[in-house]
Design a protein around this motif. Structure first.
Motif, short mmCIF file in Angstrom:
data_model
loop_
_atom_site.label_atom_id
_atom_site.label_comp_id
_atom_site.label_asym_id
_atom_site.label_seq_id
_atom_site.Cartn_x
_atom_site.Cartn_y
_atom_site.Cartn_z
N MET A 67 0.78 -1.25 -0.06
CA MET A 67 0.08 -0.17 0.06
C MET A 67 0.93 1.18 0.07
SD MET A 67 -2.87 -1.21 2.61
CE MET A 67 -3.69 0.33 2.88
N ASP A 68 2.29 1.18 0.65
CA ASP A 68 2.80 2.29 0.89
C ASP A 68 3.43 2.33 -0.49
OD1 ASP A 68 4.31 4.54 2.17
OD2 ASP A 68 5.56 3.41 3.01
N LEU A 69 3.89 1.20 -1.19
CA LEU A 69 4.48 1.49 -2.30
C LEU A 69 3.68 1.94 -3.44
CD1 LEU A 69 7.17 -1.29 -3.62
CD2 LEU A 69 5.85 0.03 -5.21
N PHE A 70 2.42 1.56 -3.54
CA PHE A 70 1.58 2.09 -4.44
C PHE A 70 1.22 3.50 -4.07
CE2 PHE A 70 -0.09 -2.25 -5.07
CZ PHE A 70 0.03 -2.60 -6.33
N ARG A 71 1.21 3.99 -2.79
CA ARG A 71 1.04 5.42 -2.44
C ARG A 71 1.89 6.17 -3.45
NH1 ARG A 71 2.21 8.87 1.74
NH2 ARG A 71 3.85 7.50 2.38
N ARG A 72 3.22 6.12 -3.12
CA ARG A 72 4.23 6.93 -3.43
C ARG A 72 5.71 6.12 -3.82
NH1 ARG A 72 6.09 12.35 -0.21
NH2 ARG A 72 6.91 13.45 -1.75
N GLY A 73 5.84 5.04 -3.93
CA GLY A 73 6.88 4.00 -4.24
C GLY A 73 7.53 4.49 -5.48
N ARG A 74 8.51 3.82 -5.91
CA ARG A 74 9.26 4.16 -7.06
C ARG A 74 9.81 2.73 -7.66
NH1 ARG A 74 12.29 9.01 -7.80
NH2 ARG A 74 12.98 7.86 -9.50
N THR A 75 9.36 2.34 -8.85
CA THR A 75 9.94 1.38 -9.58
C THR A 75 11.36 1.66 -10.20
OG1 THR A 75 7.89 0.31 -10.15
CG2 THR A 75 9.67 -0.42 -11.30
N LEU A 76 12.25 1.05 -9.73
CA LEU A 76 13.75 1.20 -10.31
C LEU A 76 14.13 0.30 -11.62
CD1 LEU A 76 15.75 2.59 -7.30
CD2 LEU A 76 14.15 3.80 -8.80
N PHE A 77 13.54 -1.01 -11.39
CA PHE A 77 13.84 -1.84 -12.35
C PHE A 77 12.28 -2.75 -12.33
CE2 PHE A 77 14.81 -6.23 -13.64
CZ PHE A 77 15.55 -6.09 -14.76
N GLY A 78 12.30 -3.33 -13.75
CA GLY A 78 11.29 -4.44 -14.05
C GLY A 78 9.74 -3.82 -14.07
N ALA A 79 9.03 -4.73 -13.94
CA ALA A 79 7.63 -4.73 -14.01
C ALA A 79 6.78 -3.76 -12.87
CB ALA A 79 6.72 -5.81 -14.17
N GLY A 80 5.81 -3.22 -13.08
CA GLY A 80 5.23 -2.23 -11.87
C GLY A 80 4.50 -3.20 -11.32
N PRO A 81 4.42 -3.02 -9.81
CA PRO A 81 3.73 -3.93 -8.98
C PRO A 81 2.49 -4.37 -9.22
CG PRO A 81 4.02 -1.63 -7.92
CD PRO A 81 4.98 -1.90 -9.19
N GLU A 82 1.62 -3.46 -9.86
CA GLU A 82 0.34 -3.49 -10.11
C GLU A 82 0.06 -4.80 -11.03
OE1 GLU A 82 1.92 -1.09 -13.04
OE2 GLU A 82 2.01 -0.93 -10.65
N SER A 83 1.06 -5.24 -11.70
CA SER A 83 1.07 -6.16 -12.42
C SER A 83 1.05 -7.67 -11.82
CB SER A 83 2.19 -6.35 -13.59
OG SER A 83 3.37 -6.48 -12.84
N PHE A 84 1.49 -7.57 -10.74
CA PHE A 84 1.72 -9.02 -10.11
C PHE A 84 1.06 -8.96 -8.45
CE2 PHE A 84 5.72 -6.92 -9.36
CZ PHE A 84 5.85 -6.88 -8.23
#
Length: 261
Positions: free
Chosen positions: A120-137
């Motif tokens: 939830m914290d990552l969706f709120r303001r997290g950053r993807t630095l490599f790979g697929a977005g977390p919403e995909s899995f």
């Protein structure tokens, strides 16, 4: 958003290093938490990261990671400030004994309780630095999953502060501060279905919890690492834990809000 300049070199290097070490096993690398907040404190804040893998780390991968982290930590003190979880893509929101955690400069196969709050914290303001977005899995985060996680969070604090006679953390000021602010985050999530930084949740709590707890919250926010333990006595902390525990169990689960706030 830029990272604090103190940690920018490390966060630029980590995705490349992990990709080199793990190859196709690395699904993605993510940063969340206080390092993305204006309240980031270089003197004491952790750097929270998640590496998601297709499968559990092999013994060879584990040894290579451990060697690299140990070597890199010798040259960069910020490495020991990492709180880096290695999670299996197939068990994101469930208990997983094969998960690994690098914390306080040590890599362990410590397992994961499938905590949805970090996602939830990552969706709120997290950053993807490599790979697929977390919403995909990441599976659907339901009110029941969040409620169970909040119960566990309070239980961990209760166990450390009261249930372990030889606790190595109970008499550390940093842990007592952490406990108060984490309880504020639990209360914030219970009432709103959202997550917030510890400082933001504490400020919210000062407006939404009974005045009986305001002195404890103020001290946790203001005491600093050089203050005395007497400002945050264990009996008072335990009473706040019991108050929070009662709030978690008396408030109906609310739908989690994973939108940026």
């Amino acid at each position: 958003m830029r990272f604090p300049e103190e940690v920018t070199p490390l966060l630029a290097e980590l995705p490349h290093a992990l990709k080199h070490l793990l190859g196709t096993n690395l699904v993605g690398f993510y940063v969340y938490g206080s390092v993305l907040e204006p309240t980031f404190d270089p003197a004491r804040s952790d750097v929270d990261c998640i590496a998601v893998t297709e499968r559990a780390l092999t013994d060879v991968e584990y040894r290579q990671l451990n060697d690299w982290l140990t070597e890199t930590a010798a040259a960069d003190p910020w490495v020991k400030r990492l709180q880096l979880s290695f999670l299996n893509k197939r068990s994101i929101l469930s208990e997983d004994r094969t998960a690994c955690l690098y914390q306080f400069g040590v890599l362990t196969r410590s397992g994961s309780d499938g905590n949805p709050l970090i996602w939830m914290d990552l969706f709120r303001r997290g950053r993807t630095l490599f790979g697929a977005g977390p919403e995909s899995f990441v599976p659907e985060i339901t009110p029941e999953i969040v409620h169970q996680a909040l119960v566990r969070e309070v239980g961990y604090l209760r166990e450390e502060l009261s249930g372990k006679p030889g606790s190595e953390w109970r008499d550390k000021l940093s842990y007592r501060i952490y406990a108060v602010l984490t309880l504020c985050r639990v209360l914030y999530s219970v009432r709103t279905g959202k997550v917030a930084s510890k400082q933001r949740a504490a400020r919210w709590a000062l407006d939404h919890v009974p005045a009986d707890w305001h002195d404890l919250i103020h001290r946790a926010l203001e005491i600093g690492q050089s203050g005395g333990l007497e400002g945050l006595p264990v009996p008072r902390l335990f009473a706040f834990i019991e108050y929070t525990h009662a709030q978690v169990h008396s408030t109906p689960p609310v739908s989690p809000d994973v939108a940026d706030v």
